[in-house]
Design a protein around this motif. Structure first.
Motif, PDB file in Angstrom:
ATOM      1  N   GLY A  96       2.189   3.289  -9.552  1.00 47.12           N
ATOM      2  CA  GLY A  96       2.008   2.389  -8.414  1.00 47.12           C
ATOM      3  C   GLY A  96       0.587   1.893  -8.301  1.00 47.12           C
ATOM      4  O   GLY A  96       0.337   0.716  -8.037  1.00 47.12           O
ATOM      5  N   GLN A  97      -0.378   2.801  -8.514  1.00 51.90           N
ATOM      6  CA  GLN A  97      -1.778   2.417  -8.454  1.00 51.90           C
ATOM      7  C   GLN A  97      -2.134   1.416  -9.557  1.00 51.90           C
ATOM      8  O   GLN A  97      -2.841   0.440  -9.324  1.00 51.90           O
ATOM      9  N   MET A  98      -1.624   1.675 -10.761  1.00 52.75           N
ATOM     10  CA  MET A  98      -1.892   0.770 -11.880  1.00 52.75           C
ATOM     11  C   MET A  98      -1.278  -0.608 -11.628  1.00 52.75           C
ATOM     12  O   MET A  98      -1.894  -1.635 -11.923  1.00 52.75           O
ATOM     13  N   ALA A  99      -0.081  -0.623 -11.074  1.00 51.00           N
ATOM     14  CA  ALA A  99       0.600  -1.895 -10.818  1.00 51.00           C
ATOM     15  C   ALA A  99      -0.175  -2.743  -9.814  1.00 51.00           C
ATOM     16  O   ALA A  99      -0.369  -3.951 -10.016  1.00 51.00           O
ATOM     17  N   ARG A 133       0.798  -1.212   0.000  1.00 47.43           N
ATOM     18  CA  ARG A 133       0.000   0.000   0.000  1.00 47.43           C
ATOM     19  C   ARG A 133       0.839   1.274   0.000  1.00 47.43           C
ATOM     20  O   ARG A 133       0.335   2.343  -0.343  1.00 47.43           O
ATOM     21  N   SER A 134       2.118   1.165   0.347  1.00 45.53           N
ATOM     22  CA  SER A 134       2.975   2.354   0.266  1.00 45.53           C
ATOM     23  C   SER A 134       3.113   2.816  -1.181  1.00 45.53           C
ATOM     24  O   SER A 134       3.347   4.007  -1.437  1.00 45.53           O
ATOM     25  N   GLU A 135       2.968   1.896  -2.131  1.00 45.76           N
ATOM     26  CA  GLU A 135       3.046   2.271  -3.543  1.00 45.76           C
ATOM     27  C   GLU A 135       1.848   3.115  -3.952  1.00 45.76           C
ATOM     28  O   GLU A 135       1.917   3.870  -4.924  1.00 45.76           O
ATOM     29  N   LEU A 136       0.734   2.972  -3.224  1.00 46.11           N
ATOM     30  CA  LEU A 136      -0.445   3.783  -3.525  1.00 46.11           C
ATOM     31  C   LEU A 136      -0.250   5.236  -3.132  1.00 46.11           C
ATOM     32  O   LEU A 136      -0.818   6.137  -3.745  1.00 46.11           O
ATOM     33  N   THR A 137       0.548   5.457  -2.103  1.00 44.33           N
ATOM     34  CA  THR A 137       0.742   6.820  -1.600  1.00 44.33           C
ATOM     35  C   THR A 137       2.080   7.429  -2.012  1.00 44.33           C
ATOM     36  O   THR A 137       2.181   8.636  -2.211  1.00 44.33           O
ATOM     37  N   GLN A 138       3.110   6.589  -2.150  1.00 43.37           N
ATOM     38  CA  GLN A 138       4.435   7.089  -2.488  1.00 43.37           C
ATOM     39  C   GLN A 138       4.806   6.852  -3.945  1.00 43.37           C
ATOM     40  O   GLN A 138       5.734   7.482  -4.465  1.00 43.37           O
ATOM     41  N   GLY A 139       4.092   5.922  -4.597  1.00 39.77           N
ATOM     42  CA  GLY A 139       4.391   5.610  -5.985  1.00 39.77           C
ATOM     43  C   GLY A 139       5.564   4.660  -6.133  1.00 39.77           C
ATOM     44  O   GLY A 139       6.111   4.159  -5.147  1.00 39.77           O
ATOM     45  N   VAL A 140       5.950   4.396  -7.381  1.00 40.98           N
ATOM     46  CA  VAL A 140       7.093   3.538  -7.691  1.00 40.98           C
ATOM     47  C   VAL A 140       8.021   4.296  -8.638  1.00 40.98           C
ATOM     48  O   VAL A 140       7.608   5.213  -9.340  1.00 40.98           O
ATOM     49  N   GLU A 141       9.278   3.884  -8.634  1.00 34.08           N
ATOM     50  CA  GLU A 141      10.243   4.533  -9.516  1.00 34.08           C
ATOM     51  C   GLU A 141       9.980   4.117 -10.958  1.00 34.08           C
ATOM     52  O   GLU A 141       9.766   2.940 -11.245  1.00 34.08           O
ATOM     53  N   VAL A 142       9.993   5.086 -11.866  1.00 34.47           N
ATOM     54  CA  VAL A 142       9.679   4.841 -13.277  1.00 34.47           C
ATOM     55  C   VAL A 142      10.940   5.032 -14.123  1.00 34.47           C
ATOM     56  O   VAL A 142      11.680   6.008 -13.941  1.00 34.47           O
ATOM     57  N   PHE A 143      11.164   4.075 -15.048  1.00 36.72           N
ATOM     58  CA  PHE A 143      12.316   4.131 -15.939  1.00 36.72           C
ATOM     59  C   PHE A 143      11.846   4.146 -17.387  1.00 36.72           C
ATOM     60  O   PHE A 143      10.799   3.587 -17.715  1.00 36.72           O
ATOM     61  N   ASP A 144      12.634   4.779 -18.257  1.00 43.95           N
ATOM     62  CA  ASP A 144      12.308   4.717 -19.682  1.00 43.95           C
ATOM     63  C   ASP A 144      12.994   3.510 -20.306  1.00 43.95           C
ATOM     64  O   ASP A 144      13.626   2.704 -19.603  1.00 43.95           O
ATOM     65  N   HIS A 145      12.870   3.364 -21.630  1.00 47.21           N
ATOM     66  CA  HIS A 145      13.391   2.173 -22.293  1.00 47.21           C
ATOM     67  C   HIS A 145      14.919   2.104 -22.260  1.00 47.21           C
ATOM     68  O   HIS A 145      15.502   1.050 -22.521  1.00 47.21           O
ATOM     69  N   GLU A 146      15.567   3.211 -21.909  1.00 44.70           N
ATOM     70  CA  GLU A 146      17.021   3.224 -21.808  1.00 44.70           C
ATOM     71  C   GLU A 146      17.497   3.037 -20.368  1.00 44.70           C
ATOM     72  O   GLU A 146      18.694   3.103 -20.093  1.00 44.70           O
ATOM     73  N   GLY A 147      16.554   2.823 -19.460  1.00 49.14           N
ATOM     74  CA  GLY A 147      16.912   2.603 -18.073  1.00 49.14           C
ATOM     75  C   GLY A 147      17.138   3.857 -17.266  1.00 49.14           C
ATOM     76  O   GLY A 147      17.659   3.795 -16.144  1.00 49.14           O
ATOM     77  N   VAL A 148      16.742   5.008 -17.812  1.00 48.39           N
ATOM     78  CA  VAL A 148      16.912   6.274 -17.096  1.00 48.39           C
ATOM     79  C   VAL A 148      15.721   6.507 -16.170  1.00 48.39           C
ATOM     80  O   VAL A 148      14.561   6.406 -16.589  1.00 48.39           O
ATOM     81  N   SER A 149      16.005   6.798 -14.907  1.00 47.93           N
ATOM     82  CA  SER A 149      14.940   7.013 -13.928  1.00 47.93           C
ATOM     83  C   SER A 149      14.295   8.377 -14.127  1.00 47.93           C
ATOM     84  O   SER A 149      14.968   9.379 -14.375  1.00 47.93           O
TER      85      SER A 149
END
Length: 231
Positions: free
Chosen positions: A201-204, A177-193
């Motif tokens: 996080g909510q979608m996941a 549930r922390s992902e619902l409030t804090q989110g998750v780290e997002v990377f692009d296709h090159e691995g850049v954060s």
């Protein structure tokens, strides 16, 4: 991917895993031997994805890998749908405790390590899932005792399924549930954060909870109906 969920990856030896990881380290440093083919590199990547944690790189115990989840749940489902288990309070409690304990172990082994969750939240999720699953399952046991038949198609096809599906959703929502409030780290296709995303996080969590419901349909509902028809 298919490689992560393929039960045959459970047969990968420690030596093959270590060899694949060493080859990928050579690739990342630009020191791959000239005789190594692209197919060998892709094969090494599939081995890494199937046997190690994507964030930490640590090996995942074989029983807790996604590739072991379906085979393990076939055995667990057979136990949950057994008329003897449905008709007994102690066996019902024990069976659903085993199921949720296994689910919690798989969740932890494959957790999002980029967004650490306190142990207290993990324990709350585990307890919540066990309580949810056992409570609904005990309703099935009560109805079974009232009807006097452990072969009731409605009871065997719906209540154990609801117990497992709802508990699985509760397990995911509570443990992550922390992902619902804090989110998750997002990377692009090159691995850049690109930082934390609450929406991601909510979608996941939503997708994972829906998957918990859907993958239990062929495992629990269909076999229970067939077993009731044959009995």
């Amino acid at each position: 991917t298919a490689g992560i969920n393929d039960p045959l990856t459970l047969l990968i030896s420690t030596e093959r895993r270590d060899s694949a990881l060493a080859l990928l380290r050579q690739f990342e440093t630009g020191t791959v031997p000239p005789h190594v083919t692209n197919e060998e590199l892709w094969s090494a990547r599939r081995v890494r994805e199937a046997t190690t944690h994507p964030d930490t790189g640590e090996p995942i115990f074989p029983l807790f890998r996604f590739s072991a989840f379906v085979p393990a749940n076939i055995a667990i489902t057979a136990m949950l749908l057994s008329p003897r288990v449905i008709g007994s309070v102690p066996l019902t409690v024990g069976a659903h405790w085993i199921n949720q304990t296994y689910n919690a172990a798989v969740n932890y082994a494959n957790r999002n390590a980029s967004n650490p969750v306190p142990i207290s939240l993990l324990l709350q999720g585990y307890v919540g899932a066990v309580v949810t699953s056992v409570s609904i399952a005990l309703v099935a046991t009560y109805l079974t005792s009232r009807s006097g038949s452990t072969g009731s198609p409605v009871i065997r096809a719906t209540l154990p399924f609801l117990a497992v599906a709802l508990a699985g959703g509760a397990n995911v929502a509570l443990m992550r549930r922390s992902e619902l409030t804090q989110g998750v780290e997002v990377f692009d296709h090159e691995g850049v954060s690109h930082g934390q995303s609450i929406r991601a996080g909510q979608m996941a969590i939503a997708q994972c909870a829906v998957a918990r419901v859907l993958w239990n349909i062929p495992l629990m509902v269909i076999p229970s109906i067939l077993m009731s028809r044959l009995s």
